[in-house]
Write a protein that holds these residues in place. Structure first.
Motif, PDB file in Angstrom:
ATOM      1  N   GLN A 169      -6.113   5.421  -0.429  1.00  0.00           N
ATOM      2  CA  GLN A 169      -5.628   4.049  -0.283  1.00  0.00           C
ATOM      3  C   GLN A 169      -5.190   3.756   1.146  1.00  0.00           C
ATOM      4  OE1 GLN A 169      -2.776   4.387  -3.439  1.00  0.00           O
ATOM      5  NE2 GLN A 169      -4.034   3.242  -4.902  1.00  0.00           N
ATOM      6  N   ILE A 204      -9.755  -0.060  -3.148  1.00  0.00           N
ATOM      7  CA  ILE A 204     -10.652   1.073  -3.301  1.00  0.00           C
ATOM      8  C   ILE A 204     -12.110   0.640  -3.208  1.00  0.00           C
ATOM      9  CG2 ILE A 204     -11.438   2.872  -4.890  1.00  0.00           C
ATOM     10  CD1 ILE A 204      -8.716   3.406  -3.637  1.00  0.00           C
ATOM     11  N   VAL A 209       0.843  -1.204   0.000  1.00  0.00           N
ATOM     12  CA  VAL A 209       0.000   0.000   0.000  1.00  0.00           C
ATOM     13  C   VAL A 209       0.875   1.250   0.000  1.00  0.00           C
ATOM     14  CG1 VAL A 209      -1.806   1.276   1.227  1.00  0.00           C
ATOM     15  CG2 VAL A 209      -1.851  -1.219   1.199  1.00  0.00           C
ATOM     16  N   SER A 262      -5.350  -3.125  -6.362  1.00  0.00           N
ATOM     17  CA  SER A 262      -5.727  -1.715  -6.326  1.00  0.00           C
ATOM     18  C   SER A 262      -7.239  -1.553  -6.353  1.00  0.00           C
ATOM     19  CB  SER A 262      -5.097  -0.976  -7.515  1.00  0.00           C
ATOM     20  OG  SER A 262      -5.421   0.392  -7.491  1.00  0.00           O
TER      21      SER A 262
END
Length: 458
Positions: free
Chosen positions: A200, A348, A39, A344
């Protein structure tokens, strides 16, 4: 060590034990691993300089961990798993709606950890890609099945071992020269990349909310809520923040750290690299067991609401958790060669569903009912919480819909995401559903007894 005998039911006060400091080690160690490190690399990948990535990561962690720690205080107060408490807001059967989404999120993160650990397992075992993922899944299942106490003990051990590993890596990395302009605030900044990195980091810490109380529910009911909050907050903030910052640092020094973080860590240890890799794998094993354990808890909460069950046999636990582990392992083997876009997106996407749930749950606990609940009624489809709360389900959907104009995924880019340049949907996801829930319910539960949580005292 005995296999945990409790599952979705209330933990009697006679079985409560431990000190809130355990919450520091479990959440510090849960973040002290390479998935968290990945991350931290994403801001660099998005084009931010090192200094701006670090600022964004700290900001996201500071904000997101507030809500995670607020959920943690619910565990000792109620003595039940986190998602069982959702029945007070959504109804005993209606809670199955966010529970299903929660379950899927846990399965996806369990799968993601398997992908991240594939190459690390292969560093000390001569096995193929799929076999490495399967072996990691099997051991995660064993730890998750034994349950609560083993997970906490593993957390204490890994706080020390992982802490030493990452401290050594940080010390060695800081001795290397940084690229030009890496720490210059006048360079390497775009609002879109900065906002994305904040999202994030916040998403990662917010993601613990749906299960954080699962690991505090055995603590005595009379412990200080402040202690519960701060041990959880500081453990999670330091663990996540420090490892993400290290990830950002390594991303400017090592090209492939995002795709193979375990090997990148091991490269700092020369002839001791295999020992370091074992510790790296154990670190991710801990959080994988957390995810698997709580995925099982969410699934059984959903299933038992329909069946009116209050206890789960070990055989049922074995089957349910085993099927969950198999599903996660299959997803991991199927997505392992397209990991970056996959990871990713799920990082999200959880904002769109889990954060509205968190907002409603916290608004109910702190602002509407103020901690006053009937534990018995949470297991009774004919009790005061009813089968379905259609108003809460509608508010939840409005919360999810409030994120649509701000969504930004690999396959969908909303109008505002394109205009702003990034996804900021976690902001409406926190504000809209919690605000609507409070406004609709603020005067509905004022007559409830202040001693409702004591109904199951033994």
């Amino acid at each position: 060590m005995d296999i945990e005998k409790r599952s979705i039911e209330f933990v009697p006060h006679s079985e409560r034990y431990g000190h809130p400091r355990r919450l520091f080690t479990i959440w510090f160690s849960a973040n002290m691993q390479v998935t968290t490190l990945v991350v931290g690399t994403l801001g660099i990948v998005a084009g931010l300089s090192l200094i701006w990535t670090c600022i964004a990561l700290v900001l996201g962690c500071v904000i997101g961990t507030v809500f995670m720690a607020a959920h943690s205080t619910q565990g000792p107060h109620l003595g039940i798993p986190q998602m069982i408490q959702s029945r007070a807001q959504f109804g005993v059967l209606g809670a199955g709606f966010p529970l299903l989404i929660n379950y899927l999120a846990f399965v996806l993160f369990t799968a993601a950890n398997g992908v991240v650990m594939r190459d690390s397992v292969q560093a000390f075992l001569n096995v193929g890609d799929n076999t490495a993922i399967i072996l990691f899944g099997v051991v995660s299942f064993i730890v998750g099945f034994i349950g609560y106490e083993l997970i906490h003990r593993l957390g204490a051990l890994m706080s020390a071992l992982s802490g030493i590993i990452f401290l050594i890596v940080a010390g060695l990395a800081l001795q290397q020269p940084l690229p030009a302009g890496a720490m210059d605030v006048s360079q390497g900044f775009t609002l879109a990349a900065f906002a994305l990195t904040v999202t994030q980091a916040a998403s990662w810490t917010l993601g613990f909310g749906p299960y954080v109380a699962d690991y505090s529910r055995y603590l005595p009911a009379n412990i200080s809520s402040r202690q519960t909050f701060w041990f959880s907050y500081i453990g999670n903030l330091l663990g996540a923040g420090l490892v993400m910052l290290l990830g950002a640092l390594l991303a400017v020094l090592i090209k492939d750290v995002t795709s193979d973080p375990g090997t990148a860590i091991g490269s700092f240890f020369g002839p001791w690299s295999k020992v370091a890799m074992v510790i790296v794998v154990l670190g991710v094993l801990e959080i994988n067991s957390l995810n698997l354990y709580s995925a099982y808890m969410s699934f059984m909460t959903m299933f038992t609401g329909m069946r009116g069950m209050t206890r789960i046999s070990r055989k049922t636990k074995f089957i349910a958790m085993g099927l969950t582990a198999i599903a996660a392992t299959w997803i991991a083997t199927a997505t392992q060669y397209n990991f970056f876009a996959y990871f990713s997106d799920i990082l999200i996407a959880q904002v769109y569903f889990l954060v509205p749930w968190s907002s409603i749950n916290l608004a109910d606990f702190y602002l509407v009912r103020k901690g006053k609940y009937s534990v018995d009624a949470m297991y009774d489809v004919n009790g005061e919480y009813g089968k379905y709360s259609w108003s809460t389900m509608a508010i939840f959907m409005l919360g999810v819909l409030s994120t649509v104009p701000f969504m930004d995924l690999s396959f969908y880019h909303s109008y505002f995401a394109q205009m702003i340049g990034t996804d900021i949907s976690w902001i409406p996801a926190l504000i809209v559903p919690g605000g609507l829930y409070y406004l609709y319910n603020r005067n509905r539960f004022q007559s409830k007894s202040p001693n409702m949580t004591l109904q199951k005292a033994a």
